[in-house]
Scaffold this active site. Structure first.
Site, mmCIF file in Angstrom:
data_model
loop_
_atom_site.group_PDB
_atom_site.id
_atom_site.type_symbol
_atom_site.label_atom_id
_atom_site.label_comp_id
_atom_site.label_asym_id
_atom_site.label_seq_id
_atom_site.Cartn_x
_atom_site.Cartn_y
_atom_site.Cartn_z
ATOM 1 N N GLU A 291 0.849 -1.195 0.000
ATOM 2 C CA GLU A 291 0.000 0.000 0.000
ATOM 3 C C GLU A 291 0.885 1.246 0.000
ATOM 4 O O GLU A 291 1.919 1.286 0.666
ATOM 5 C CB GLU A 291 -0.870 -0.024 1.259
ATOM 6 N N LYS B 262 -9.937 -0.016 -2.513
ATOM 7 C CA LYS B 262 -10.203 -0.427 -1.130
ATOM 8 C C LYS B 262 -11.659 -0.168 -0.753
ATOM 9 O O LYS B 262 -12.149 0.945 -0.869
ATOM 10 C CB LYS B 262 -9.261 0.336 -0.195
ATOM 11 N N CYS C 183 -4.650 -3.414 4.141
ATOM 12 C CA CYS C 183 -4.339 -2.899 5.475
ATOM 13 C C CYS C 183 -5.505 -3.063 6.452
ATOM 14 O O CYS C 183 -5.771 -4.163 6.935
ATOM 15 C CB CYS C 183 -3.907 -1.426 5.353
#
Length: 525
Positions: free
Chosen positions: A263, A323, A377
């Site tokens: 990321e 995301k 994440c």
């Protein structure tokens, strides 16, 4: 409880902690208010040392405020458990109440905060295979049921030993029945985990596989402004990848099917910046493989998405994932005018747009196309993220992450444990690629086969099994947790309605002398 979590990983302390919490809420039948305070103190003692990484660069207020809010959930648990544990077989109600409150705090408010779920403390423990059947909630339940049942057995035996013979009511046979029940439910989780272990280990083998390289390029500096030198972060990952390519050309490393960057590896959008696109293309051509690039993309509405691009050296971007679950107070700030009053850092939060569509990307590999599930994440903490990826056809899971904003703290190891649980839960190998560490390659049984250090450039390589079959946990999805929540709420309502102390209710029994009676406490407690 804190000691059970990474980086210590003393998993058995979670069992002990919940056993002691059960005893505190059970022995002496405390009032509901006392149960709530007990839960709150337990919560503070757990979350305050678990979450200091939140305040590393923004001060102690957000850290302590979040810990207090999480402790409030455990106060709610203490109140609920104190009521429901008056029903028969109290460890079952303790466990259901625990699952109810874990589910609540993992969903509300602002999407919830699943950090510190009991399941994530068990990556080195023998109960981990339970995740493959009932998911992370089932693993949490196994720990709670194990600890509370052992505590219940000890309470029963202690009372039986200390009570006068005539005060036992049912006598030795009653004690034996209840003690046998306690032993049976105490062994339920460990025995089930032992039975599941061989199948979990077998998932590390598959008929097809892919060779990958995970690149950790490192960042120029720590802190909230780590990405102020965005080109330096990109250059670090390009440089590390080019070094990997040289090792391949020299015969020191095998050529991968594809390479994974973390990321924020390129916070300069390669779709808008020709220099960034050229640098990524050069890296891809050097390793002769596509690269999954973590980047930020600007959308037509002006809002950014935290994205992963599949970048092929010859064709450029061939697939994209945005995301889905964006992080509150980081990628966006809820109630911005309100929280701006409490911290000068509030305006540093972004205004990211949640992604939509599939949770997988199709990667053209050397041996054929590979379907890679992505949980970026923060997303890996949520059950639905990895589950949906596998249901969308993921043959392996990829967790690109950036922990540079939290410095040299325990946060990165806590998040790594979540990826280990997801591997077992869904029977998929997992690759964690971090900008600054810890990056890791995780087998489908949850074991780590490769791991980097922190704040150092590194490349992790390996051949990963690719699976298409699904575990029972994937197929059942959220249903076990939903049923547990319904049962917990039903038990609470029944206990409140009846207002009967089932486990400690005095019983009238016939005495030896005609017409004489004596109040006796039931051994059922």
């Amino acid at each position: 409880m804190w000691a059970a979590f990474p980086p210590r990983n003393w998993w058995f302390f979670a069992v002990i902690a919940l056993g002691l919490l059960f005893a505190a809420l059970f022995v002496g039948s405390p009032r509901v208010r006392t149960g709530a305070w007990t839960g709150f103190v337990f919560g503070l003692a757990f979350f305050v040392p678990l979450l200091p990484w939140i305040g590393v660069y923004v001060g102690p207020l957000p850290w302590l405020a979040l810990a207090a809010v999480m402790a409030g959930y455990l106060a709610l648990f203490g109140a609920i458990a104190t009521v429901t544990m008056r029903l028969p077989v109290p460890p079952v109600w303790f466990t259901l109440s625990w699952l109810l409150v874990e589910a609540l705090r993992s969903a509300f408010p602002f999407g919830g905060f699943p950090w510190g779920r009991t399941a994530f403390s068990q990556v080195d423990g023998p109960l981990l295979p339970l995740a493959s059947v009932l998911g992370a909630p089932g693993l949490s339940a196994g720990v709670a049921l194990f600890g509370s049942s052992v505590a219940w057995l000890l309470v029963i035996l202690g009372r039986a030993y200390s009570a006068p013979p005539r005060a036992l009511g049912d006598g030795p046979s009653g004690i034996l029945r209840v003690a046998t029940l306690a032993v049976a439910i105490a062994l339920l989780a460990p025995v089930a985990a032992i039975a599941l272990t061989p199948a979990t280990v077998d998932r590390t083998i598959a008929t097809s596989s892919a060779r990958i390289g995970a690149v950790q390029g490192n960042v120029p500096r720590l802190g909230l402004d780590f990405n102020a030198q965005r080109r330096a972060v990109l250059d670090n990952h390009v440089r590390t990848t080019l070094g990997y390519a040289e090792a391949i050309d020299d015969g020191l490393a095998d050529r991968p099917d594809f390479v994974l960057w973390p990321e924020n590896a390129s916070d300069i959008s390669p779709l808008d910046n020709a220099d960034a696109a050229a640098a990524i293309t050069a890296a891809s051509e050097a390793v002769d493989a596509p690269i999954l690039v973590g980047t930020l993309l600007r959308n037509p509405d002006g809002r950014a998405t935290n994205s992963v691009l599949v970048w092929d050296g010859a064709r450029g971007p061939v697939d994209r994932y945005d995301k889905h679950i964006v992080q509150p107070f980081g990628e966006y700030l809820p109630w911005r005018p309100f929280f701006r009053l409490f911290s000068s850092y509030a305006d540093m939060a972004g205004d990211f747009k949640p992604g939509t569509g599939p949770t997988v990307v199709r990667v053209p590999g050397r041996s054929g196309e590979v379907t890679v599930g992505v949980a970026t994440c923060w997303e890996v903490a949520f059950d639905r993220a990895a589950r949906q990826s596998v249901r969308d056809g993921a043959q392996m899971l990829f967790v690109p992450t950036n922990n540079a904003t939290f410095g040299r703290t325990e946060m990165t190891y806590q998040q790594l444990a979540m990826s280990q649980v997801r591997a077992v839960e869904h029977g998929r190998a997992v690759v964690v690629a971090a900008t600054s560490g810890v990056s890791a390659i995780i087998d489908a049984d949850g074991s780590i086969t490769r791991q980097s250090g922190v704040f150092t450039p590194d490349v992790l390589t390996g051949r990963l099994p690719l699976h298409v079959e699904t575990t029972l946990a994937t197929r059942l999805g959220a249903w076990p947790q939903a049923l547990a929540i319904v049962a917990a709420v039903a038990g609470l309502l029944f206990a409140l309605r009846s207002r009967t102390r089932f486990t400690l209710r005095p019983r009238r029994v016939a005495a030896r002398a005609p017409g004489e009676t004596k109040e006796l406490d039931g051994i059922g407690d």
